[in-house]
Write a protein that holds these residues in place. Structure first.
Motif, PDB file in Angstrom:
ATOM      1  N   MET A  26     -17.681 -81.180  31.056  1.00  0.00           N
ATOM      2  CA  MET A  26     -18.076 -79.880  31.615  1.00  0.00           C
ATOM      3  C   MET A  26     -18.388 -78.914  30.477  1.00  0.00           C
ATOM      4  SD  MET A  26     -16.032 -77.415  34.343  1.00  0.00           S
ATOM      5  CE  MET A  26     -16.381 -78.509  35.716  1.00  0.00           C
ATOM      6  N   SER A  27     -19.254 -77.973  30.715  1.00  0.00           N
ATOM      7  CA  SER A  27     -19.661 -77.010  29.698  1.00  0.00           C
ATOM      8  C   SER A  27     -18.503 -76.089  29.329  1.00  0.00           C
ATOM      9  CB  SER A  27     -20.834 -76.176  30.224  1.00  0.00           C
ATOM     10  OG  SER A  27     -20.436 -75.440  31.357  1.00  0.00           O
ATOM     11  N   VAL A  28     -18.670 -75.380  28.226  1.00  0.00           N
ATOM     12  CA  VAL A  28     -17.650 -74.436  27.776  1.00  0.00           C
ATOM     13  C   VAL A  28     -17.499 -73.324  28.818  1.00  0.00           C
ATOM     14  CG1 VAL A  28     -17.030 -72.787  25.983  1.00  0.00           C
ATOM     15  CG2 VAL A  28     -18.143 -74.950  25.373  1.00  0.00           C
ATOM     16  N   ALA A  29     -16.282 -73.001  29.152  1.00  0.00           N
ATOM     17  CA  ALA A  29     -16.025 -72.001  30.185  1.00  0.00           C
ATOM     18  C   ALA A  29     -16.381 -70.604  29.687  1.00  0.00           C
ATOM     19  CB  ALA A  29     -14.568 -72.047  30.600  1.00  0.00           C
ATOM     20  N   PRO A  30     -17.066 -69.821  30.495  1.00  0.00           N
ATOM     21  CA  PRO A  30     -17.318 -68.425  30.122  1.00  0.00           C
ATOM     22  C   PRO A  30     -16.010 -67.642  30.102  1.00  0.00           C
ATOM     23  CG  PRO A  30     -17.967 -68.807  32.392  1.00  0.00           C
ATOM     24  CD  PRO A  30     -17.613 -70.149  31.823  1.00  0.00           C
ATOM     25  N   THR A  31     -15.966 -66.610  29.300  1.00  0.00           N
ATOM     26  CA  THR A  31     -14.759 -65.792  29.156  1.00  0.00           C
ATOM     27  C   THR A  31     -15.093 -64.328  29.454  1.00  0.00           C
ATOM     28  OG1 THR A  31     -15.115 -65.258  26.821  1.00  0.00           O
ATOM     29  CG2 THR A  31     -14.026 -67.366  27.319  1.00  0.00           C
ATOM     30  N   LEU A  32     -14.106 -63.488  29.255  1.00  0.00           N
ATOM     31  CA  LEU A  32     -14.299 -62.045  29.379  1.00  0.00           C
ATOM     32  C   LEU A  32     -14.324 -61.363  28.009  1.00  0.00           C
ATOM     33  CD1 LEU A  32     -11.948 -61.484  32.433  1.00  0.00           C
ATOM     34  CD2 LEU A  32     -14.423 -61.127  32.436  1.00  0.00           C
ATOM     35  N   ASP A  33     -14.494 -62.168  26.965  1.00  0.00           N
ATOM     36  CA  ASP A  33     -14.475 -61.617  25.610  1.00  0.00           C
ATOM     37  C   ASP A  33     -15.586 -60.591  25.396  1.00  0.00           C
ATOM     38  OD1 ASP A  33     -12.327 -63.234  25.129  1.00  0.00           O
ATOM     39  OD2 ASP A  33     -13.437 -64.715  23.939  1.00  0.00           O
ATOM     40  N   TYR A  34     -16.775 -60.903  25.869  1.00  0.00           N
ATOM     41  CA  TYR A  34     -17.891 -59.965  25.677  1.00  0.00           C
ATOM     42  C   TYR A  34     -17.663 -58.705  26.509  1.00  0.00           C
ATOM     43  CZ  TYR A  34     -22.621 -58.568  24.452  1.00  0.00           C
ATOM     44  OH  TYR A  34     -23.703 -57.893  23.934  1.00  0.00           O
ATOM     45  N   GLU A  35     -17.180 -58.869  27.724  1.00  0.00           N
ATOM     46  CA  GLU A  35     -16.925 -57.718  28.585  1.00  0.00           C
ATOM     47  C   GLU A  35     -15.915 -56.758  27.937  1.00  0.00           C
ATOM     48  OE1 GLU A  35     -17.967 -60.993  31.628  1.00  0.00           O
ATOM     49  OE2 GLU A  35     -17.325 -60.789  29.545  1.00  0.00           O
ATOM     50  N   LYS A  36     -14.954 -57.316  27.192  1.00  0.00           N
ATOM     51  CA  LYS A  36     -13.911 -56.489  26.577  1.00  0.00           C
ATOM     52  C   LYS A  36     -14.480 -55.485  25.582  1.00  0.00           C
ATOM     53  CE  LYS A  36     -10.316 -60.039  26.954  1.00  0.00           C
ATOM     54  NZ  LYS A  36      -9.456 -60.993  26.186  1.00  0.00           N
ATOM     55  N   ARG A  37     -15.683 -55.742  25.072  1.00  0.00           N
ATOM     56  CA  ARG A  37     -16.277 -54.838  24.095  1.00  0.00           C
ATOM     57  C   ARG A  37     -16.531 -53.448  24.674  1.00  0.00           C
ATOM     58  NH1 ARG A  37     -20.878 -58.457  20.926  1.00  0.00           N
ATOM     59  NH2 ARG A  37     -19.623 -60.358  20.659  1.00  0.00           N
TER      60      ARG A  37
ATOM     61  N   ALA B 288     -10.636 -69.852  36.820  1.00  0.00           N
ATOM     62  CA  ALA B 288     -10.920 -71.223  36.401  1.00  0.00           C
ATOM     63  C   ALA B 288     -12.138 -71.797  37.105  1.00  0.00           C
ATOM     64  CB  ALA B 288      -9.706 -72.108  36.673  1.00  0.00           C
ATOM     65  N   ASP B 289     -12.842 -72.669  36.390  1.00  0.00           N
ATOM     66  CA  ASP B 289     -13.930 -73.509  36.913  1.00  0.00           C
ATOM     67  C   ASP B 289     -15.260 -72.788  37.118  1.00  0.00           C
ATOM     68  OD1 ASP B 289     -12.119 -75.620  36.985  1.00  0.00           O
ATOM     69  OD2 ASP B 289     -11.602 -75.271  39.094  1.00  0.00           O
ATOM     70  N   VAL B 290     -15.295 -71.474  36.995  1.00  0.00           N
ATOM     71  CA  VAL B 290     -16.554 -70.755  37.196  1.00  0.00           C
ATOM     72  C   VAL B 290     -17.481 -71.005  36.008  1.00  0.00           C
ATOM     73  CG1 VAL B 290     -17.641 -68.494  37.422  1.00  0.00           C
ATOM     74  CG2 VAL B 290     -15.520 -68.988  38.649  1.00  0.00           C
ATOM     75  N   ARG B 291     -18.725 -71.326  36.321  1.00  0.00           N
ATOM     76  CA  ARG B 291     -19.769 -71.527  35.325  1.00  0.00           C
ATOM     77  C   ARG B 291     -21.048 -70.890  35.863  1.00  0.00           C
ATOM     78  NH1 ARG B 291     -15.690 -73.393  33.620  1.00  0.00           N
ATOM     79  NH2 ARG B 291     -15.350 -75.241  32.312  1.00  0.00           N
ATOM     80  N   ASP B 292     -22.073 -70.824  35.032  1.00  0.00           N
ATOM     81  CA  ASP B 292     -23.401 -70.478  35.528  1.00  0.00           C
ATOM     82  C   ASP B 292     -23.707 -71.386  36.711  1.00  0.00           C
ATOM     83  OD1 ASP B 292     -26.089 -69.802  35.889  1.00  0.00           O
ATOM     84  OD2 ASP B 292     -26.735 -71.156  34.288  1.00  0.00           O
ATOM     85  N   SER B 293     -24.226 -70.831  37.780  1.00  0.00           N
ATOM     86  CA  SER B 293     -24.407 -71.588  39.020  1.00  0.00           C
ATOM     87  C   SER B 293     -25.258 -72.840  38.844  1.00  0.00           C
ATOM     88  CB  SER B 293     -25.022 -70.692  40.098  1.00  0.00           C
ATOM     89  OG  SER B 293     -26.314 -70.246  39.716  1.00  0.00           O
ATOM     90  N   LYS B 294     -26.182 -72.825  37.882  1.00  0.00           N
ATOM     91  CA  LYS B 294     -27.056 -73.981  37.663  1.00  0.00           C
ATOM     92  C   LYS B 294     -26.278 -75.178  37.135  1.00  0.00           C
ATOM     93  CE  LYS B 294     -29.882 -71.693  34.954  1.00  0.00           C
ATOM     94  NZ  LYS B 294     -29.366 -70.310  35.118  1.00  0.00           N
TER      95      LYS B 294
ATOM     96  N   GLN C 107     -21.933 -67.340  28.972  1.00  0.00           N
ATOM     97  CA  GLN C 107     -20.773 -66.949  28.170  1.00  0.00           C
ATOM     98  C   GLN C 107     -19.918 -65.858  28.768  1.00  0.00           C
ATOM     99  OE1 GLN C 107     -21.861 -64.645  24.526  1.00  0.00           O
ATOM    100  NE2 GLN C 107     -23.973 -65.030  25.153  1.00  0.00           N
ATOM    101  N   CYS C 108     -20.441 -65.115  29.756  1.00  0.00           N
ATOM    102  CA  CYS C 108     -19.725 -63.971  30.323  1.00  0.00           C
ATOM    103  C   CYS C 108     -19.274 -64.296  31.749  1.00  0.00           C
ATOM    104  CB  CYS C 108     -20.600 -62.729  30.322  1.00  0.00           C
ATOM    105  SG  CYS C 108     -21.192 -62.271  28.678  1.00  0.00           S
ATOM    106  N   LEU C 109     -17.983 -64.254  31.983  1.00  0.00           N
ATOM    107  CA  LEU C 109     -17.444 -64.663  33.275  1.00  0.00           C
ATOM    108  C   LEU C 109     -17.940 -63.784  34.414  1.00  0.00           C
ATOM    109  CD1 LEU C 109     -15.607 -66.521  34.878  1.00  0.00           C
ATOM    110  CD2 LEU C 109     -13.672 -65.040  34.255  1.00  0.00           C
ATOM    111  N   SER C 110     -18.091 -62.484  34.164  1.00  0.00           N
ATOM    112  CA  SER C 110     -18.548 -61.593  35.241  1.00  0.00           C
ATOM    113  C   SER C 110     -19.951 -61.975  35.703  1.00  0.00           C
ATOM    114  CB  SER C 110     -18.528 -60.133  34.776  1.00  0.00           C
ATOM    115  OG  SER C 110     -19.441 -59.919  33.705  1.00  0.00           O
ATOM    116  N   VAL C 111     -20.810 -62.333  34.764  1.00  0.00           N
ATOM    117  CA  VAL C 111     -22.195 -62.688  35.104  1.00  0.00           C
ATOM    118  C   VAL C 111     -22.248 -64.080  35.743  1.00  0.00           C
ATOM    119  CG1 VAL C 111     -24.522 -63.003  34.191  1.00  0.00           C
ATOM    120  CG2 VAL C 111     -23.055 -61.202  33.270  1.00  0.00           C
ATOM    121  N   ALA C 112     -21.475 -65.025  35.217  1.00  0.00           N
ATOM    122  CA  ALA C 112     -21.413 -66.348  35.830  1.00  0.00           C
ATOM    123  C   ALA C 112     -20.913 -66.250  37.266  1.00  0.00           C
ATOM    124  CB  ALA C 112     -20.501 -67.263  35.011  1.00  0.00           C
ATOM    125  N   ALA C 113     -19.921 -65.401  37.495  1.00  0.00           N
ATOM    126  CA  ALA C 113     -19.406 -65.206  38.846  1.00  0.00           C
ATOM    127  C   ALA C 113     -20.489 -64.647  39.764  1.00  0.00           C
ATOM    128  CB  ALA C 113     -18.198 -64.270  38.808  1.00  0.00           C
TER     129      ALA C 113
END
Length: 223
Positions: A1-12, A52-58, A159-165
């Motif tokens: 599975m691809s690398v899981a997106p995080t909230l690291d960028y959002e934290k900025r 957990a498990d959320v990725r870009d929908s594609k 890379q961004c969990l909010s956008v992947a969601a």
């Protein structure tokens, strides 16, 4: 599975005074039929938790997207999906239709009592903010719509969990819509291709002509 997106960028955006961040992504932009859909998932930067498990929908199978959809809605402070029809795409162009769909979702977020401080939008072009046009009296006026600062980021959905969601929400809702349209026009195979330009879809257009849900301003027969 691809690398899981995080909230690291959002934290900025937290040190900049933002609290509510709206992750935004679209689906259906390159389809030949059906709407373009824009998802929004809002996170509270003061109370962030991973999902957990959320990725870009594609990158997800349909069953996984459908399983995750209610989890994303429960995880988000607020969420919404807006749509713009094929007819609107023909009349407004794809950018105008994306803006219309995005602002429909935006106003649903506002209606839920949440006003995002910043928007994180997948891509390099800000199609969400209001279009500014001269009026008949040479005054500069803005169409009503999203007035929060919009930050664009290429591959934000990866890379961004909010956008992947947001992408999961938009994909699930649009796919469900295409399943319903398939019942009305089964010859085009929208239950499988979801309105995208597969060889079988184009052949059906060639032999039967476009439906009311096709983007007739587009070249439907040539890749």
């Amino acid at each position: 599975m691809s690398v899981a997106p995080t909230l690291d960028y959002e934290k900025r955006f937290l040190p900049r005074g933002a609290r509510f961040l709206a992750g935004v992504d679209e689906v259906g932009r390159g389809a030949l039929a059906g709407p373009v859909s824009v998802g929004i998932a809002v996170v509270d930067l003061q109370n962030m938790q991973l999902l957990a498990d959320v990725r870009d929908s594609k990158l997800l199978k349909a069953a996984d997207r459908e399983r995750l959809d209610p989890l994303v809605r429960a995880w988000s402070v607020a969420s919404a999906v807006g749509h713009a029809s094929a007819r609107e795409i023909d009349e407004l162009g794809i950018m105008g239709a994306l803006r219309a769909a995005g602002n429909r979702a935006w106003f649903e977020i506002l209606g839920a009592g949440i006003t995002p401080d910043v928007v994180l939008l997948d891509g390099s072009h800000n199609w969400l903010s209001p279009a500014v046009q001269p009026s008949l009296f040479d005054e500069v006026i803005a169409d009503p719509g999203c007035d929060a600062p919009v930050h664009t980021l290429v591959k934000a959905d990866m890379q961004c969990l909010s956008v992947a969601a947001a992408s999961v929400l938009a994909k699930v809702e649009r796919d469900q819509h295409m399943q319903q349209l398939h019942l009305e026009y089964p010859d085009f195979g929208w239950d499988v291709n979801k309105g995208y330009g597969t060889a079988l879809h184009r052949e059906a257009i060639r032999t039967r002509g476009p439906s009311p849900y096709h983007r007739v301003s587009w070249n439907l027969l040539t890749e």
